[in-house]
Write a protein that holds these residues in place. Structure first.
Motif, short mmCIF file in Angstrom:
data_model
loop_
_atom_site.label_atom_id
_atom_site.label_comp_id
_atom_site.label_asym_id
_atom_site.label_seq_id
_atom_site.Cartn_x
_atom_site.Cartn_y
_atom_site.Cartn_z
N ILE A 117 -1.62 1.38 -11.08
CA ILE A 117 -2.93 1.09 -11.36
C ILE A 117 -3.57 0.89 -9.99
O ILE A 117 -3.44 -0.09 -9.10
CB ILE A 117 -2.92 -0.25 -12.09
CG1 ILE A 117 -2.35 0.14 -13.39
CG2 ILE A 117 -4.57 -0.50 -12.45
CD1 ILE A 117 -2.75 1.10 -14.28
N ASP A 118 -4.94 1.46 -9.81
CA ASP A 118 -5.78 1.17 -8.62
C ASP A 118 -6.89 0.58 -9.25
O ASP A 118 -7.68 0.84 -9.93
CB ASP A 118 -6.08 2.64 -8.19
CG ASP A 118 -7.27 2.55 -6.96
OD1 ASP A 118 -7.70 1.47 -6.77
OD2 ASP A 118 -7.51 3.45 -6.30
N CYS A 119 -6.74 -0.70 -8.47
CA CYS A 119 -7.79 -1.74 -8.94
C CYS A 119 -8.92 -2.07 -7.76
O CYS A 119 -9.70 -3.00 -7.75
CB CYS A 119 -7.33 -3.10 -9.23
SG CYS A 119 -7.56 -3.87 -10.89
N ASP A 132 -4.53 -8.66 -7.86
CA ASP A 132 -4.14 -7.67 -7.14
C ASP A 132 -3.90 -7.78 -5.70
O ASP A 132 -4.71 -8.06 -4.79
CB ASP A 132 -4.90 -6.22 -7.24
CG ASP A 132 -4.43 -5.19 -6.43
OD1 ASP A 132 -3.17 -5.01 -6.26
OD2 ASP A 132 -4.94 -3.87 -6.54
N PRO A 133 -2.42 -8.10 -5.20
CA PRO A 133 -2.25 -8.34 -3.87
C PRO A 133 -2.39 -7.15 -2.94
O PRO A 133 -2.75 -7.50 -1.78
CB PRO A 133 -0.78 -8.33 -3.97
CG PRO A 133 -0.31 -7.94 -5.07
CD PRO A 133 -1.28 -7.84 -6.05
N GLU A 203 -1.88 7.82 -9.65
CA GLU A 203 -2.57 6.68 -9.57
C GLU A 203 -4.04 6.99 -10.26
O GLU A 203 -4.66 7.72 -10.08
CB GLU A 203 -2.69 6.17 -8.29
CG GLU A 203 -3.16 4.62 -7.95
CD GLU A 203 -3.17 4.16 -6.69
OE1 GLU A 203 -3.35 2.85 -6.35
OE2 GLU A 203 -2.86 4.98 -5.61
N ALA A 204 -4.33 5.68 -10.93
CA ALA A 204 -5.71 5.90 -11.55
C ALA A 204 -6.18 4.35 -11.79
O ALA A 204 -5.68 3.48 -11.42
CB ALA A 204 -5.51 6.60 -13.05
N ASP A 217 -2.55 -3.56 -15.92
CA ASP A 217 -2.43 -4.89 -15.20
C ASP A 217 -2.07 -4.20 -13.70
O ASP A 217 -1.01 -3.64 -13.59
CB ASP A 217 -1.55 -5.70 -15.70
CG ASP A 217 -1.28 -7.09 -14.85
OD1 ASP A 217 -0.63 -7.04 -13.76
OD2 ASP A 217 -1.94 -8.28 -15.24
N PRO A 218 -2.71 -4.61 -12.78
CA PRO A 218 -2.49 -3.99 -11.30
C PRO A 218 -1.32 -4.50 -10.78
O PRO A 218 -0.50 -3.96 -9.92
CB PRO A 218 -3.69 -4.47 -10.47
CG PRO A 218 -3.97 -5.96 -11.28
CD PRO A 218 -3.84 -5.47 -12.66
#
Length: 262
Positions: A117-119, A132-133, A203-204, A217-218
């Motif tokens: 997950i790319d947030c 998202d760290p 990744e999306a 969830d990232p």
């Protein structure tokens, strides 16, 4: 007897034996008719215009039926093989073996991988430095007003940064290119919206994951396998953030891709 209109006309024999009724003169015959004595038009008179008969049921012209939506099975069948266009393979995650090639046809490039997950992009309720760290407030490609994309609102896919393995720019791919993302029996249309590490693929965005029923969830979301990414060459959504335009173009391009003969 009485004629129509009520005038009495002597019948035969009313003048006694041997006496016949006087003939009616032409002048009398041509005189005005009494009220109610008009003779009906003969049956052979030419009829007036008649209403057209109704067309038989089902003969009305109708607009051509729209083609059925492209299914996940349609797209997966089209990319069942692979002609590699990358010079090597990508990793799904850091520390994993490089096993994923980028494949290509005349119309598209595609790869089969996982989904992280790319947030990144504009902060929101679900995508921010607290959730998202690895959060970054920028994306490689911006929307029409110059701001970063919103991962929460816009389905987008991530392509690896250009490298010796593969350079997406040499294959008709750019920011805003249209992509079809397939997971199980679902298809989601997205745009190319960000770039990632030069050696990792799969990744999306948060919105792309949500549209496919994948946990967005990232930290803990995504899926380890089973995602197919198809990017259509030389396509572009303008403005890049127009999600509806991406869906419309995506459906059209997917239909053309499935029907192509190469």
């Amino acid at each position: 007897m009485l004629t129509p209109g009520g005038s009495a006309t002597p019948g035969p024999g009313t003048h006694g034996p041997g006496i016949t009724a006087p003939a009616t003169s032409d002048a009398a015959a041509s005189g005005p008719a009494t009220a109610g004595s008009a003779t009906p038009a003969p049956a052979s008179a030419t009829p007036g215009p008649t209403a057209p008969e109704p067309a038989p049921s089902g003969s009305e012209s109708s607009a051509p039926a729209s083609p059925a939506p492209v299914t996940a099975a349609d797209l997966l069948a089209r990319v069942s093989g692979c002609t590699p266009v990358s010079q090597g393979h990508y990793r799904k995650d850091r520390g994993r073996a490089a096993t994923v090639p980028v494949c290509g046809t005349r119309e598209a490039v595609y790869w089969k991988a996982d989904m992280d997950i790319d947030c990144d992009g504009r902060p929101g309720r679900h995508c921010n430095a607290g959730t998202d760290p690895n959060f970054s407030s920028s994306t490689a490609f911006a929307q029409s007003d110059g701001r970063a994309l919103s991962s929460e609102k816009l389905p987008y896919v991530v392509v690896p940064a250009p490298s010796g393995i593969w350079d997406y720019r040499e294959h008709g791919v750019r920011g805003g290119s249209v992509a079809a993302v397939v997971y199980r029996d679902r298809v989601s249309y997205a745009v190319v919206g960000d770039t990632g590490p030069a050696d990792i693929i799969g990744e999306a965005s948060y919105a792309a994951a949500t549209s496919l029923g994948i946990d967005p969830d990232p930290r803990s979301g995504g899926t380890p396998s089973g995602v197919t990414y198809i990017v259509f060459k030389d396509s572009r959504v303008t403005p890049l953030e127009d999600r509806e335009a991406a869906e419309t173009q995506g459906e059209r391009l997917a239909r053309e891709f499935v029907d192509a003969a190469d």
